[in-house]
Design an enzyme around this catalytic site. Structure first.
Site, PDB file in Angstrom:
ATOM      1  N   LYS A  52       0.830  -1.207   0.000  1.00 59.92           N
ATOM      2  CA  LYS A  52       0.000   0.000   0.000  1.00 59.92           C
ATOM      3  C   LYS A  52       0.861   1.252   0.000  1.00 59.92           C
ATOM      4  O   LYS A  52       0.614   2.190  -0.755  1.00 59.92           O
ATOM      5  CB  LYS A  52      -0.946   0.001   1.212  1.00 59.92           C
ATOM      6  CG  LYS A  52      -2.073  -1.003   1.095  1.00 59.92           C
ATOM      7  CD  LYS A  52      -2.934  -1.019   2.350  1.00 59.92           C
ATOM      8  CE  LYS A  52      -4.055  -2.037   2.235  1.00 59.92           C
ATOM      9  NZ  LYS A  52      -4.924  -2.055   3.421  1.00 59.92           N
ATOM     10  N   SER A  68      -1.113   0.487   6.009  1.00 59.94           N
ATOM     11  CA  SER A  68      -1.541  -0.354   7.123  1.00 59.94           C
ATOM     12  C   SER A  68      -2.558  -1.381   6.628  1.00 59.94           C
ATOM     13  O   SER A  68      -3.320  -1.099   5.711  1.00 59.94           O
ATOM     14  CB  SER A  68      -2.153   0.514   8.228  1.00 59.94           C
ATOM     15  OG  SER A  68      -2.413  -0.259   9.380  1.00 59.94           O
ATOM     16  N   ASP A  69      -2.544  -2.551   7.247  1.00 61.08           N
ATOM     17  CA  ASP A  69      -3.508  -3.583   6.899  1.00 61.08           C
ATOM     18  C   ASP A  69      -3.769  -4.423   8.140  1.00 61.08           C
ATOM     19  O   ASP A  69      -2.872  -4.632   8.950  1.00 61.08           O
ATOM     20  CB  ASP A  69      -2.983  -4.470   5.773  1.00 61.08           C
ATOM     21  CG  ASP A  69      -4.070  -5.351   5.219  1.00 61.08           C
ATOM     22  OD1 ASP A  69      -4.917  -4.832   4.469  1.00 61.08           O
ATOM     23  OD2 ASP A  69      -4.092  -6.548   5.559  1.00 61.08           O
ATOM     24  N   GLU A  70      -5.006  -4.895   8.267  1.00 61.27           N
ATOM     25  CA  GLU A  70      -5.386  -5.658   9.451  1.00 61.27           C
ATOM     26  C   GLU A  70      -6.154  -6.910   9.062  1.00 61.27           C
ATOM     27  O   GLU A  70      -6.965  -6.882   8.138  1.00 61.27           O
ATOM     28  CB  GLU A  70      -6.258  -4.795  10.360  1.00 61.27           C
ATOM     29  CG  GLU A  70      -6.698  -5.495  11.628  1.00 61.27           C
ATOM     30  CD  GLU A  70      -7.585  -4.614  12.485  1.00 61.27           C
ATOM     31  OE1 GLU A  70      -7.348  -4.573  13.690  1.00 61.27           O
ATOM     32  OE2 GLU A  70      -8.513  -3.980  11.947  1.00 61.27           O
ATOM     33  N   GLY A 105      -0.565  -4.832  10.296  1.00 58.81           N
ATOM     34  CA  GLY A 105       0.712  -4.515   9.682  1.00 58.81           C
ATOM     35  C   GLY A 105       0.808  -3.017   9.477  1.00 58.81           C
ATOM     36  O   GLY A 105      -0.180  -2.366   9.120  1.00 58.81           O
TER      37      GLY A 105
END
Length: 192
Positions: A52, A68-70, A105
């Site tokens: 991203k 960011s990633d979840e 992340g």
């Protein structure tokens, strides 16, 4: 000071970053978020956070870009975003009385120097026993169909929790601000 970009279309992440009282622009990175075969959740969230952030480097060549990633995990399986009422209902039924882990992340990419900082922050949620009626009411009110694991912790989702464990509550909401402040300070951005 380099301008800051939030590589996200998420209103939740935008609202979290606004807490730091810094100027930033939010832009959708438009990447493929499909998990890789046999990819562990921690590695997936870091990879997607990096992707991203780096996806916007052609537009923002002299910036600090936040990605960011979840994901939510139960019994080693990624739960993902439900997108529908039926899938959200089933996700919540499956975690009733159990513990799930949210992995978030985080990447901060300096597009000028190519310096990359990346981390994955875990957060554990212990759920109460959930009745069908409570789940139905929650889904009708909150509509958390774009939330990992069908949980909107910043809203009524908190009512389903018995206990929480983790170093940063904002990681549960999709953008770990405590770790992000460390990363920004490494780039000489002082908060506040």
């Amino acid at each position: 000071m380099l301008p800051i970009i939030l590589a996200s279309s998420s209103t939740y992440r935008r609202q979290l970053l606004e807490r730091l009282k810094i100027n930033f622009i939010a832009t959708s990175p438009n990447i493929d978020e499909t998990p890789l075969k046999n990819e562990q959740p921690q590695e997936m969230t870091k990879r997607l956070a990096i992707n991203k952030a780096k996806a916007l480097t052609h537009q923002y060549t002299d910036h600090l870009i936040i990605g960011s990633d979840e994901v939510a995990c139960h019994n080693g399986k990624i739960m993902g975003k439900p997108h529908t009422f039926e899938r959200a209902f089933q996700q919540l039924k499956d975690v009733s009385g159990k513990t799930i882990t949210f992995y978030t992340g985080l990447a901060l990419y300096n597009s000028k120097t190519q310096n990359l900082q990346v981390d994955c922050i875990p957060f554990h949620v212990h759920f109460r026993e959930l009745s069908d009626a409570a789940i139905m009411r929650y889904l009708e009110i909150e509509k958390p169909f774009d939330c990992a694991g069908s949980i909107k912790a910043e809203g009524l989702g908190i009512c389903f929790f018995r206990a929480m464990e983790g170093s940063d509550i904002t990681s549960l909401m999709g953008l770990p601000l405590i770790r992000l402040v460390d990363m920004l300070e490494n780039e000489h951005i002082l908060i506040p």
